[in-house]
Scaffold this active site. Structure first.
Site, PDB file in Angstrom:
ATOM      1  N   LYS A  22       0.832  -1.218   0.000  1.00 33.94           N
ATOM      2  CA  LYS A  22       0.000   0.000   0.000  1.00 33.94           C
ATOM      3  C   LYS A  22       0.862   1.261   0.000  1.00 33.94           C
ATOM      4  CE  LYS A  22      -1.845   1.997   3.914  1.00 33.94           C
ATOM      5  NZ  LYS A  22      -1.711   3.417   4.063  1.00 33.94           N
ATOM      6  N   ASN A  23       1.795   1.346   0.922  1.00 31.82           N
ATOM      7  CA  ASN A  23       2.508   2.611   1.081  1.00 31.82           C
ATOM      8  C   ASN A  23       3.520   2.887  -0.032  1.00 31.82           C
ATOM      9  OD1 ASN A  23       0.949   3.279   3.240  1.00 31.82           O
ATOM     10  ND2 ASN A  23       2.435   2.648   4.799  1.00 31.82           N
ATOM     11  N   ILE A 124       2.627  18.917   8.082  1.00 34.27           N
ATOM     12  CA  ILE A 124       3.362  18.721   6.810  1.00 34.27           C
ATOM     13  C   ILE A 124       4.471  19.782   6.680  1.00 34.27           C
ATOM     14  CG2 ILE A 124       1.499  17.559   5.555  1.00 34.27           C
ATOM     15  CD1 ILE A 124       1.042  20.293   4.093  1.00 34.27           C
ATOM     16  N   ASP A 125       4.944  20.282   7.837  1.00 36.43           N
ATOM     17  CA  ASP A 125       5.961  21.338   7.792  1.00 36.43           C
ATOM     18  C   ASP A 125       7.230  20.905   7.054  1.00 36.43           C
ATOM     19  OD1 ASP A 125       6.040  19.665  10.206  1.00 36.43           O
ATOM     20  OD2 ASP A 125       7.884  20.733  10.648  1.00 36.43           O
ATOM     21  N   GLN A 126       7.621  19.624   7.182  1.00 36.45           N
ATOM     22  CA  GLN A 126       8.864  19.184   6.526  1.00 36.45           C
ATOM     23  C   GLN A 126       8.672  19.089   5.014  1.00 36.45           C
ATOM     24  OE1 GLN A 126      11.831  18.897   8.351  1.00 36.45           O
ATOM     25  NE2 GLN A 126      10.395  19.858   9.771  1.00 36.45           N
ATOM     26  N   ASP A 305       3.638   0.762  12.076  1.00 34.83           N
ATOM     27  CA  ASP A 305       2.440   0.187  11.449  1.00 34.83           C
ATOM     28  C   ASP A 305       2.188  -1.255  11.899  1.00 34.83           C
ATOM     29  OD1 ASP A 305       2.230   2.587  10.178  1.00 34.83           O
ATOM     30  OD2 ASP A 305       2.912   1.890   8.237  1.00 34.83           O
ATOM     31  N   ARG A 397      -9.035  -0.015   3.482  1.00 35.80           N
ATOM     32  CA  ARG A 397      -8.152   0.976   2.871  1.00 35.80           C
ATOM     33  C   ARG A 397      -6.798   0.351   2.541  1.00 35.80           C
ATOM     34  NH1 ARG A 397      -6.534   5.562   6.272  1.00 35.80           N
ATOM     35  NH2 ARG A 397      -5.153   5.686   4.488  1.00 35.80           N
TER      36      ARG A 397
HETATM   37  C1  EPZ Z   1       3.790   7.135   6.429  1.00 34.46           C
HETATM   38  O1  EPZ Z   1       3.004   8.200   6.941  1.00 34.46           O
HETATM   39  C2  EPZ Z   1       2.846   5.981   6.230  1.00 34.46           C
HETATM   40  N1  EPZ Z   1       1.816   6.386   5.284  1.00 34.46           N
HETATM   41  C3  EPZ Z   1       2.238   5.571   7.561  1.00 34.46           C
HETATM   42  O2  EPZ Z   1       1.472   4.413   7.316  1.00 34.46           O
HETATM   43  C4  EPZ Z   1       3.365   5.222   8.535  1.00 34.46           C
HETATM   44  O3  EPZ Z   1       2.802   4.968   9.806  1.00 34.46           O
HETATM   45  C5  EPZ Z   1       4.345   6.381   8.645  1.00 34.46           C
HETATM   46  O4  EPZ Z   1       4.818   6.757   7.323  1.00 34.46           O
HETATM   47  C6  EPZ Z   1       5.567   6.053   9.496  1.00 34.46           C
HETATM   48  O5  EPZ Z   1       6.236   4.946   8.975  1.00 34.46           O
HETATM   49  C7  EPZ Z   1       2.081   6.314   3.988  1.00 34.46           C
HETATM   50  O6  EPZ Z   1       3.154   5.896   3.569  1.00 34.46           O
HETATM   51  C8  EPZ Z   1       0.999   6.725   3.069  1.00 34.46           C
HETATM   52  P1  EPZ Z   1       5.851  10.406   8.512  1.00 34.46           P
HETATM   53  P2  EPZ Z   1       3.600   9.677   6.963  1.00 34.46           P
HETATM   54  O7  EPZ Z   1       5.851  11.654   7.727  1.00 34.46           O
HETATM   55  O8  EPZ Z   1       4.424   9.880   5.757  1.00 34.46           O
HETATM   56  C9  EPZ Z   1       6.094  13.749  11.898  1.00 34.46           C
HETATM   57  C10 EPZ Z   1      -0.275   2.905   7.750  1.00 34.46           C
HETATM   58  O9  EPZ Z   1      -0.853   2.378   8.727  1.00 34.46           O
HETATM   59  N2  EPZ Z   1       6.110  14.728  10.812  1.00 34.46           N
HETATM   60  O10 EPZ Z   1       7.000   9.468   8.380  1.00 34.46           O
HETATM   61  O11 EPZ Z   1       2.472  10.596   7.233  1.00 34.46           O
HETATM   62  C11 EPZ Z   1       4.764  13.027  12.034  1.00 34.46           C
HETATM   63  O12 EPZ Z   1       3.831  13.794  12.762  1.00 34.46           O
HETATM   64  C12 EPZ Z   1       0.145   4.328   7.806  1.00 34.46           C
HETATM   65  O13 EPZ Z   1      -0.074   2.324   6.675  1.00 34.46           O
HETATM   66  C13 EPZ Z   1       6.303  16.043  11.102  1.00 34.46           C
HETATM   67  O14 EPZ Z   1       6.460  16.462  12.260  1.00 34.46           O
HETATM   68  O15 EPZ Z   1       4.506   9.602   8.248  1.00 34.46           O
HETATM   69  C14 EPZ Z   1       5.178  11.757  12.717  1.00 34.46           C
HETATM   70  O16 EPZ Z   1       5.296  11.992  14.090  1.00 34.46           O
HETATM   71  C15 EPZ Z   1      -0.384   5.152   8.864  1.00 34.46           C
HETATM   72  N3  EPZ Z   1       6.322  16.946  10.060  1.00 34.46           N
HETATM   73  C16 EPZ Z   1       6.571  11.481  12.136  1.00 34.46           C
HETATM   74  O17 EPZ Z   1       7.023  12.735  11.625  1.00 34.46           O
HETATM   75  C17 EPZ Z   1       6.162  16.556   8.768  1.00 34.46           C
HETATM   76  O18 EPZ Z   1       6.197  17.410   7.878  1.00 34.46           O
HETATM   77  C18 EPZ Z   1       6.627  10.453  11.032  1.00 34.46           C
HETATM   78  O19 EPZ Z   1       5.649  10.786  10.054  1.00 34.46           O
HETATM   79  C19 EPZ Z   1       5.962  15.197   8.494  1.00 34.46           C
HETATM   80  C20 EPZ Z   1       5.941  14.300   9.525  1.00 34.46           C
END
Ligand code: EPZ
Length: 432
Positions: A22-23, A124-126, A305, A397
């Site tokens: 999926k991801n 989504i700040d990063q 996950d 999903r």
């Molecule tokens: C991806 O989400 C996956 N989703 C998630 O899968 C997964 O849990 C996650 O990565 C971590 O491995 C998809 O790939 C579509 P992150 P993502 O950006 O990209 C913080 C599932 O069950 N952060 O790596 O949204 C954030 O809040 C799902 O399949 C910021 O602070 O995760 C979190 O604490 C759910 N600012 C951490 O980083 C940013 O701009 C990691 O989030 C972006 C993220």
């Protein structure tokens, strides 16, 4: 309103074949927008997140043609830069990937703030920091993220937070920028590598995916490709926990065992037997397990996950376990549901302490998000009696044909469509 009805306590056996990840696919499908020619994507999982992305692409004007059940051809040449609306974006986090890919192709993107599983704050700040470093300006207006750039120019970007989404968006936008982009503190998850491999197969110049530092030298154009998505690490891991919890012997096929190592290590530690083959793992459950500590970490650590599914196994392991969630603020919403089934779990902040109980008992429960739903399935299959799991749209999903795959292993699981009681009452009142 569909629900799963599961009668637990049966030993399962046989083989299950894992679908495409999926991801990975939710990044690869939007990335086809960057191509100047049609792309063929194989090993597509039949899940609702894929359906939504294909709908978005189609509504934007791309030609989307299913070649067979698991293969799609996408011709992005006719695609127009149409905003991605709230109704679609709210359904999944991966809608944010349209930001990077539309910015890369049109130097402009308008995408509603992404939704997805409610796991606490998900900024989504990063992503925005990265787009700005490449030369884009942005604003958020009425819930819409708007990006524009005259030109995109390669730059050096250090992520303050290790983020899968920001790394993928950065790679996509930089692929067609001028010059070299260097992303530091990049996410190393298998789906990041798969996206980079997909883009490289179209002529992109990306090296280092899977390490902390990814270098992307922008190219002017990308050609078409035929690409097969990697198997889903988390679907495979979920079936591993199903085998463990039900004390069963299951062969899990079409996997990359290396991707499963952090999960394998934990299961082996508590007393589960795991045999690794080239593209399969056999999981043999034991009678008694011991409690352990689990701390989620970015890849190659234990994946967040898989945290709820692993916790479901630990509810019936001897002694105490400690599960620490270090990626998301609030990924313990499933705990209340497991408690309804008799689990002994207390949560303090990002730590859950589980005291193993002899057996869980079936109860009506609710999937609060995708992996929470998976954890409830794991728990229900091992519990005594019948469990009804509501809100299974979360599960659909991300898991292809979950109930059919489980039934083929001998599980007593049915999907039942029952009228929503609130809607039914509303209709009845209107009739009066
Ligand atoms: C991806 O989400 C996956 N989703 C998630 O899968 C997964 O849990 C996650 O990565 C971590 O491995 C998809 O790939 C579509 P992150 P993502 O950006 O990209 C913080 C599932 O069950 N952060 O790596 O949204 C954030 O809040 C799902 O399949 C910021 O602070 O995760 C979190 O604490 C759910 N600012 C951490 O980083 C940013 O701009 C990691 O989030 C972006 C993220």
């Amino acid at each position: 309103m569909e629900k799963y009805v599961i009668r637990g306590g049966k030993k399962l056996s046989g083989e299950v074949v894992i679908s495409g990840a999926k991801n990975a696919v939710v990044a690869i499908l939007p990335a086809t927008i960057l191509s100047d020619e049609p792309c063929i994507v194989e090993n597509l999982p039949n899940i609702s997140d894929v359906t939504i992305i294909l709908q978005i692409l189609s509504e934007m004007g791309a030609k989307v043609r299913m070649i067979n059940k698991t293969t799609v051809e996408i011709d992005p040449r006719t695609l127009q830069n149409v905003p991605v609306p709230y109704e679609k974006a709210k359904l999944m986090r991966a809608s944010s990937y349209f930001l990077g890919t539309l910015l890369g192709r049109f130097h402009e993107a308008h995408v509603s703030m992404p939704g997805g599983c409610n796991l606490g704050d998900r900024p989504i700040d990063q992503h925005l920091k990265c787009f700005a470093a490449l030369g884009a300006t942005y604003n958020i207006d009425g819930g819409m993220v708007n990006l524009t750039a005259d030109t995109l120019i390669g730059n050096q970007i250090f992520f303050d937070k290790n983020s899968v989404g920001a790394t993928i968006n950065g790679i996509m936008a930089a692929t067609k920028a001028d010059g070299l982009t260097i992303i530091e503190n990049a996410a190393k998850e298998p789906h990041v590598v798969d996206l980079a491999n997909f883009l490289n197969s179209m002529g992109a110049d990306i090296i280092g995916a899977g390490t902390d530092v990814i270098k992307i030298r922008g190219v002017k154009s990308l050609h078409g490709t035929t690409y097969s998505v990697i198997p889903d690490q988390i679907e495979a891991g979920t079936f591993m926990t199903v085998a463990a919890a039900t004390r069963s012997n299951i062969l899990i096929r079409n996997v990359i065992p290396k991707h499963l190592e952090p999960i394998t290590r934990k299961l082996v530690k508590i007393g589960v037997q795991v045999e690794q083959y080239d593209d399969a793992v056999r999981v043999i459950g034991g009678e008694d397990y011991t409690g352990t500590t689990v701390k989620t970490q970015p890849h190659p650590g234990f994946p967040t996950d898989m945290q709820p599914q692993m916790a479901a196994v630990l509810t019936c392991s001897k002694g105490a376990s400690m599960v620490t969630e270090s990626i998301f603020d609030n990924r313990f919403r499933y705990v209340d549901e497991l408690r309804r089934m008799g689990a002994n779990i207390s949560v303090e902040g990002r730590v859950a302490v589980i005291e193993g109980v002899e057996r869980l008992k079936g109860a009506p429960v609710k999937a609060t998000d995708l992996r929470a739903g998976a954890a409830l399935i794991v728990a229900a299959l091992s519990a005594e009696g019948v469990t009804e799991i509501y809100d299974i749209f979360h599960v659909e999903r991300g898991y292809e044909n979950m109930e059919e795959k489980l039934r083929a292993l001998g599980a007593d699981i049915r999907k039942v469509d029952e009228p929503d009681p609130v809607a039914a009452e509303h209709t009845a009142r209107k009739a009066i």
